[in-house]
Each structure stands twice: as C-alpha cells, then as structure tokens.
Design a protein around this motif. Structure first.
Motif, mmCIF file in Angstrom:
data_model
loop_
_atom_site.group_PDB
_atom_site.id
_atom_site.type_symbol
_atom_site.label_atom_id
_atom_site.label_comp_id
_atom_site.label_asym_id
_atom_site.label_seq_id
_atom_site.Cartn_x
_atom_site.Cartn_y
_atom_site.Cartn_z
ATOM 1 N N SER A 1 83.699 86.347 14.508
ATOM 2 C CA SER A 1 85.033 86.030 13.973
ATOM 3 C C SER A 1 86.008 85.598 15.066
ATOM 4 N N VAL A 2 85.762 86.051 16.290
ATOM 5 C CA VAL A 2 86.625 85.666 17.410
ATOM 6 C C VAL A 2 86.135 84.360 18.041
ATOM 7 N N GLU A 3 84.803 84.239 18.194
ATOM 8 C CA GLU A 3 84.234 83.049 18.848
ATOM 9 C C GLU A 3 84.280 81.810 17.946
ATOM 10 N N ASP A 4 84.064 82.024 16.639
ATOM 11 C CA ASP A 4 84.028 80.897 15.694
ATOM 12 C C ASP A 4 84.713 81.301 14.392
ATOM 13 N N PRO A 5 86.050 81.479 14.427
ATOM 14 C CA PRO A 5 86.749 81.956 13.219
ATOM 15 C C PRO A 5 86.578 81.050 12.017
ATOM 16 N N GLU A 6 86.550 79.743 12.230
ATOM 17 C CA GLU A 6 86.413 78.830 11.089
ATOM 18 C C GLU A 6 85.037 78.956 10.455
ATOM 19 N N GLY A 7 84.013 79.066 11.278
ATOM 20 C CA GLY A 7 82.663 79.257 10.752
ATOM 21 C C GLY A 7 82.540 80.591 10.030
ATOM 22 N N PHE A 8 83.137 81.633 10.616
ATOM 23 C CA PHE A 8 83.070 82.982 10.043
ATOM 24 C C PHE A 8 83.716 83.028 8.657
ATOM 25 N N TRP A 9 84.987 82.587 8.572
ATOM 26 C CA TRP A 9 85.694 82.672 7.290
ATOM 27 C C TRP A 9 85.185 81.637 6.287
ATOM 28 N N GLY A 10 84.699 80.513 6.781
ATOM 29 C CA GLY A 10 84.117 79.502 5.889
ATOM 30 C C GLY A 10 82.906 80.041 5.149
ATOM 31 N N GLU A 11 82.045 80.775 5.870
ATOM 32 C CA GLU A 11 80.854 81.377 5.246
ATOM 33 C C GLU A 11 81.239 82.369 4.164
ATOM 34 N N ILE A 12 82.248 83.179 4.449
ATOM 35 C CA ILE A 12 82.691 84.185 3.466
ATOM 36 C C ILE A 12 83.289 83.493 2.236
ATOM 37 N N ALA A 13 84.113 82.489 2.467
ATOM 38 C CA ALA A 13 84.775 81.781 1.363
ATOM 39 C C ALA A 13 83.773 81.068 0.457
ATOM 40 N N GLU A 14 82.624 80.682 1.006
ATOM 41 C CA GLU A 14 81.582 80.002 0.216
ATOM 42 C C GLU A 14 81.120 80.856 -0.961
ATOM 43 N N GLN A 15 81.297 82.178 -0.859
ATOM 44 C CA GLN A 15 80.769 83.074 -1.881
ATOM 45 C C GLN A 15 81.720 83.255 -3.067
ATOM 46 N N PHE A 16 82.812 82.515 -3.062
ATOM 47 C CA PHE A 16 83.738 82.532 -4.190
ATOM 48 C C PHE A 16 83.588 81.252 -5.011
ATOM 49 N N GLN A 17 84.236 81.238 -6.159
ATOM 50 C CA GLN A 17 84.133 80.091 -7.068
ATOM 51 C C GLN A 17 85.293 79.136 -6.796
ATOM 52 N N TRP A 18 84.978 77.937 -6.352
ATOM 53 C CA TRP A 18 85.976 76.904 -6.062
ATOM 54 C C TRP A 18 85.773 75.723 -7.000
ATOM 55 N N ARG A 19 86.836 75.125 -7.474
ATOM 56 C CA ARG A 19 86.738 73.889 -8.249
ATOM 57 C C ARG A 19 86.371 72.731 -7.310
ATOM 58 N N LYS A 20 86.929 72.791 -6.097
ATOM 59 C CA LYS A 20 86.628 71.782 -5.062
ATOM 60 C C LYS A 20 86.649 72.489 -3.721
ATOM 61 N N LYS A 21 85.633 72.225 -2.900
ATOM 62 C CA LYS A 21 85.573 72.856 -1.588
ATOM 63 C C LYS A 21 86.677 72.299 -0.684
ATOM 64 N N TRP A 22 87.108 73.109 0.267
ATOM 65 C CA TRP A 22 88.168 72.743 1.200
ATOM 66 C C TRP A 22 87.722 71.618 2.137
ATOM 67 N N ASP A 23 88.713 70.929 2.684
ATOM 68 C CA ASP A 23 88.457 69.885 3.679
ATOM 69 C C ASP A 23 88.473 70.467 5.096
ATOM 70 N N LYS A 24 89.292 71.484 5.278
ATOM 71 C CA LYS A 24 89.461 72.075 6.611
ATOM 72 C C LYS A 24 89.692 73.563 6.440
ATOM 73 N N VAL A 25 88.962 74.402 7.199
ATOM 74 C CA VAL A 25 89.094 75.861 7.048
ATOM 75 C C VAL A 25 90.469 76.340 7.513
ATOM 76 N N LEU A 26 90.913 75.885 8.699
ATOM 77 C CA LEU A 26 92.144 76.433 9.275
ATOM 78 C C LEU A 26 92.924 75.398 10.066
ATOM 79 N N GLN A 27 94.229 75.397 9.831
ATOM 80 C CA GLN A 27 95.161 74.626 10.658
ATOM 81 C C GLN A 27 96.335 75.553 10.944
ATOM 82 N N TRP A 28 96.734 75.664 12.221
ATOM 83 C CA TRP A 28 97.783 76.655 12.482
ATOM 84 C C TRP A 28 98.543 76.404 13.777
#
Length: 633
Positions: A18-45
């Motif tokens: 989660s520290v080394e690759d936060p986008e990969g980490f949270w992206g994997e978790i988010a995949e397990q939910f129901q989305w109408r359309k997948k995101w274009d970008k995990v994080l912008q900040w």
C-alpha cells in the motif's frame, strides 16, 4: 471479500504494498465491487489546494453494492435487526430483500417530492429502521444526505439546513430515548422558520405525539409509502460525486459540513469493516453508535451492508431500563462483535457487576472501542468481564474527516496494548511532527499526528467553503493532513493518541468546538464573556468547564448556572451543556488580548502547582482569584 487480511504476515505484506504501490493496492480492492464503468485513473492528488480524487471516471451507485448485488445469494439473510428503546416492544428484523424494497419505496417517495441527483436532504430521525432506509434512499437517487443527531437544537439544525440549502427534511413526530420522549417535529418546526429552502417535510410516526402539520409542506411518511413502487432504478453516480455531508463542530463557532464522495468512501468503509473486525458471515455485528454520527454512517449502514453483514441497530441508551441493557441485547441476538464507546464502558463499569452477572455473553468473539482513547482501567474491565479474557479489543482511532478507521488493531491478528490504537491500516501513512513541522523519526517519541498520503476515505472539502477545509486540515503543516491530535509512538512503533491539540473538546466521543459553546453562553442574558476548556471526566472522557464573566454580580449562582446550561442546550443541544460553570471577574489574557487557555485548562484539571510565569499577563492577580474560586466536584 478477497481483500481480508488473515495473518500478521499478510498485514505486513499489504501495508508494504500500500505504501510502495498505492494505486495498484487500492485498484485491486476496488475491483471487487460492482461498477457501472471502471475508473480511468485510481488516484490524483495534491495536499496544497487540497485536491484529492479517487477512482476518477468510475461510475457506480453505492446502494447497488450494499443491496442489489446481495439479492441472489443472500436475499433472505438478515441485514438489520432493530432493537427498540423499550425492551417490551417487538424487535424488527429486515432481510436484504426487504431492505432493498423499503429503500426503493422510500426513494420513489423522495422523487415524488421533487428530489433529484445533487439535492441535499436533511434527516432528523430517531434510531429507527427508517433512518437507515432514508440514508440509502437518498443515495439510491443520487441525493446528498445530511443526517443530524436527534439531540441537536432547532438553531443547530437550522444552521445545517441553511448551509446545505436542503430542499426536503425527513423527521418523526418524536423519539424515545431512555425515559425521555423528545419532540422532534416540534424542534424541526422551530428550525424551519429560518429555512425557506425546505419545500417538503416527511414525518415518520413513532411516539404518536400530537404535532402541527402544515398543509402543502408536511406529509405523513407512512401514508406516502403506501402507494410507492418497490422498484427504483439506482442513479448512476461518478466516483467523486458527493454521497453525504456530515456536520462536525469546529474550533470556530460555525459547524463545518464534511463532504464524502461515493467511490472512495464505499471502498474504504467496506475494507476497514472487513479487516478491523475480521468479519465473517453469519456473524452478528452490534455498533452502539447513532447514525447521526460518522460511526453510525460507516459501521452500521454502509460498511456492514457492503460486506453483506448483519447489523444490530439500537434505539435506546445503555442504562435503560437498567445498566444491563447492552448485555441483554448481546444475549438476545447472540452478538459476535460489539463496538461501543469508552464513555459507555466506563458508565456501565461504575454500575457494578450485578448487571453483567447472569447474562450469556459467550457469543462474543470481538470487542471494539471508538470515539476517544480508552483508558486502561476500562480496557481491562471490558476485556475481562465482557470478553471473558477471550475477545481481542480493537481500540480504533479515526475521525469524521477520515470516513473510516485509520489506526487500529486487526481483531485477533495484531497484538494489542491497553490504551494504544496500535498500528496504521494498510494505505494509512502516519507521521509525527514537532511544532516547527519537522518530522520526528524513530520510536519512543511523541508529536502532532499527521498523515502524509491520501486514503480513499479522506475528506474532499467542507461544503460550500473549500478554503475552510484547506485551512483546517492542510495549512498547518504543508503537504500533510493534520489530524489535530497529539500522538505517542512507543518503542515498538505502536501509536497512542494523547488528545486534541486544538480548541476542540471530546465529550463522550463527540467533538465539540469551544468557540461554539462560548458563542452560546455569550447569548445568555447578562453574560459579558466566557472561556471554555476541557478537563478529565470519569465517565465522558472530557467534561466542559466554563469560566463566565457577567455584567453584574451573581446573587443566585446555581440559578444562573441552570439558565446558562439551558441556553447552551437550546442553541446547540444537551450534549454541549457545561459540566462546571465558574463565575469570574476576568480572564487571564495577554496584553494583546489573547486568552491563556493553558492556565484555565490547568485550573480546571486541578493542576495549579505549575501555572508558569503569569507576570506578563494584562491582570496577573486574576489567576489567583480564578484558582481560589475553582469549582471542585
């Protein structure tokens, strides 16, 4: 729930990723939910503006994740068990299919009254099933809910409705809380005198208290629901669309509306619920919080429902009809997870063991504490007498602004220490800073707790005032989210929260701004000025101590105290009433006019041996006067 951590080694691996690759980490978790359309970008900040976006471009509806996706596999599983205030009244059990239908009917009623995506809806209800249904019904149609705790005053509600420009209010004729009946509709009527934005008021029947119903504005909810369709397609929402506004007390007088959004909040609520409590079906989860607070939003409604869990929802209070009520509920429903506040634990502990004896608590496997750090005495009592020495305690640290738990043991996985929140969850990167903003490295140190990287549940803004959000949380230390809490990191790297470092008092786990209480006190007839500080309180954690200057001398001090308390209760709510009021001739101020709260805090705490050098104050003798007149309980 493939994202549930099963061992300490898995925790360490997840944290590292989660520290080394936060986008990969949270992206994997988010995949397990129901989305109408997948995101274009995990994080912008960036934390300068601040501007944080999670799962940008993703489309979803949170209620499809909390309800629809469970219908085929567990439609007949209990979603909610409602325990009423009066133990003689029948409980209500609602399956996922029944909850889905209730939410759709309620959503269609809201649409009939003109509610649409983006509208703000104020909810001021007792802890009844309709409160959970109303929250989900708003989310179903893309309306933004703003739940107001049932103990707040008309003025406090009006401020929140005005700030959010709510178009609909959902309330009840009244609520039952212990021995009290609270006239909710009457309070709303008073509030709405100042709220022209409200077009409809939906009134749930609970206490059967006679109430005023204004033609064309007020409607009985039960009547409206009768003809409503049990099917309501979910509105497609962007991941960064607002889900809800929850008002919290700030260090300035005006409450601030904390904004959370659909995608990140959903992912974080479910992830933290699943992992901290190590939830496994068919466990029964009992969070004793009110949905009027963030704990109820995340760990009664959204988190458990997103995980397909069964939650107990309790209308009453822990000491009614006696101090054994929580243990009766655990026994009655074979509760496995009990999540409550240190205030409740300390109060029940003081009531004695007679209320625990004879109650079957053998179903309990996990205990949780929330709202403030739990003191060691209460921790051991909870562990030994309620958990019978067998249940891990998760002492959870988090805030309204964080949306979910940030630092906490994972039940049965992390080694616990009484009084310690222990370790950060994966994705949470805490740092300790000194007063100059320099990071304090290593263990065995203490400082101001900040978070240096965003997590999906982070506050996005304060409603209608983004600059206030920036100043409150991101301006004190550049590039950091400042929690406002002091913290110790021990030799093992475990975190212990040491309390607020700003002018906010934590009363029974609820943050109350000193400025808000002072403003209310100053509204009382004859009050010239006041200063409010927190002090240690055996039950509440912190009590409110008020120093009050009046125009004339006070003849009947007790009567004046009662009048001031009544004013605070009317303007804010009973929860903000001062525990102690001391009438003073003046306040310790610097020559520039700043009140020296440090001195007032020490006097309130009874720690007057070392008040420091007071010679530079505008009126040094005032300190001894205040010290000699201190209210000792």
């Amino acid at each position: 729930m493939n994202y549930q951590i099963r061992s300490f080694e898995e925790y360490e691996d997840a944290y590292r990723k989660s520290v080394e690759d936060p986008e990969g980490f949270w992206g994997e978790i988010a995949e397990q939910f129901q989305w109408r359309k997948k995101w274009d970008k995990v994080l912008q900040w960036n934390f300068e503006e601040p501007d944080v976006k999670w799962f940008q471009g993703g489309k979803l509806n949170i209620t499809e994740n909390c309800l629809d996706r469970h219908l085929q596999t567990q439609g007949n599983t209990l979603a909610l068990i409602w325990e009423p205030n009066d133990p003689r009244e029948a409980a209500v059990k609602i399956t996922y299919r029944e909850l889905y239908e209730k939410v759709c009917r309620f959503a269609n009623v809201l649409k009939k009254h003109g509610a649409k995506k983006g509208d703000r809806i104020c909810i001021y209800l007792p802890m009844v099933p309709e409160l959970a249904v109303a929250v989900l019904a708003c989310a179903r149609i893309g309306a933004i809910h703003s739940v107001v705790f049932g103990g707040f005053s008309a003025r406090s509600i009006a401020e929140r409705i005005q700030d959010a420009q709510c178009s609909i209010v959902i309330t009840a004729d009244g609520s039952f809380r212990g021995t009290k009946t609270i006239p909710l509709k009457e309070v709303i009527d008073d509030a709405l005198e100042q709220c022209p934005s409200v077009k409809s008021v939906l009134v749930h029947t609970r206490t059967r208290t006679p109430v005023y119903m204004q033609r064309g504005r007020d409607y009985w909810l039960q009547e409206e629901l009768k003809g409503a369709d049990s099917d309501c397609p979910a509105e497609e929402m962007d991941a960064e669309d607002m889900l809800f506004i929850l008002y919290t007390s700030g260090s300035t007088g005006k409450p601030k509306g904390v904004v959370h959004t659909c995608g990140g909040y959903m992912v974080y609520a479910a992830y933290t619920f699943s992992n901290v409590f190590q939830y496994a079906q068919p466990e029964i989860h009992f969070c004793t919080a009110d949905i009027g607070w963030i704990t109820g939003h995340t760990y009664i409604v959204y988190g458990p429902l997103a995980c397909g869990a069964t939650s107990v929802m309790f209308e009453g209070v822990p000491n009614y009809p006696d101090a054994g009520r929580l243990w009766d509920i655990v026994d009655k429903y074979r509760v496995n997870i009990l999540y409550t506040a240190p205030t409740a634990i300390r109060s029940l502990m003081q009531s004695g063991m007679k209320f625990v004896e004879g109650k079957d608590l053998s179903s309990l496997t996990k205990l949780g504490s929330v709202g403030e750090p739990i003191n060691e005495e209460a921790w051991y009592w909870f562990h030994e007498h309620i958990g019978k020495g067998q249940c891990p305690i998760v002492d959870t640290w988090w805030q309204t602004e964080t949306a979910g738990i940030m630092i906490s043991p994972l039940a049965g996985i992390t080694e616990t220490k009484p009084g310690y929140a222990t370790l950060p969850l994966p994705g949470v990167q805490p740092v300790l800073l000194d007063e100059k903003g320099e990071e304090i490295q290593g263990n065995g140190v203490s400082g101001n707790l900040c978070i240096k990287f965003p997590w999906p549940g982070i506050i996005r803004t304060t409603y209608g005032d983004h600059e206030r959000c920036r100043q409150n949380y991101f301006d004190t230390y550049k590039g950091m989210y400042f929690t406002g809490d002091g913290c110790l990191r021990d030799k093992d790297g475990y975190y212990r929260i040491t309390g607020r470092v700003d002018d906010v008092i934590n009363v029974s786990g609820h943050r109350i701004g000193t400025a808000e209480v002072e403003n209310a006190i100053n509204m009382h007839t004859g009050v010239v000025e006041s200063a409010v500080v927190g002090y240690p309180h055996a039950i509440k954690g912190q009590g409110i101590y008020a120093y009050v200057i009046t125009e004339k001398g006070i003849e009947e001090e007790e009567s004046a105290r009662q009048g001031i308390s009544a004013t605070v209760a009317r303007l804010i709510g009973p929860i903000a009433k001062p525990d102690k009021i001391q009438f003073v001739r003046g306040l310790p101020k610097t020559r520039s006019g700043k009140i020296m709260r440090r001195i007032l805090r020490k006097i309130a705490e009874g720690d007057t041996a070392n008040l420091g050098d007071t010679s530079a104050l505008l009126d040094p003798p005032i300190v001894d006067e205040i010290k000699n007149g201190a209210v000792i309980s």
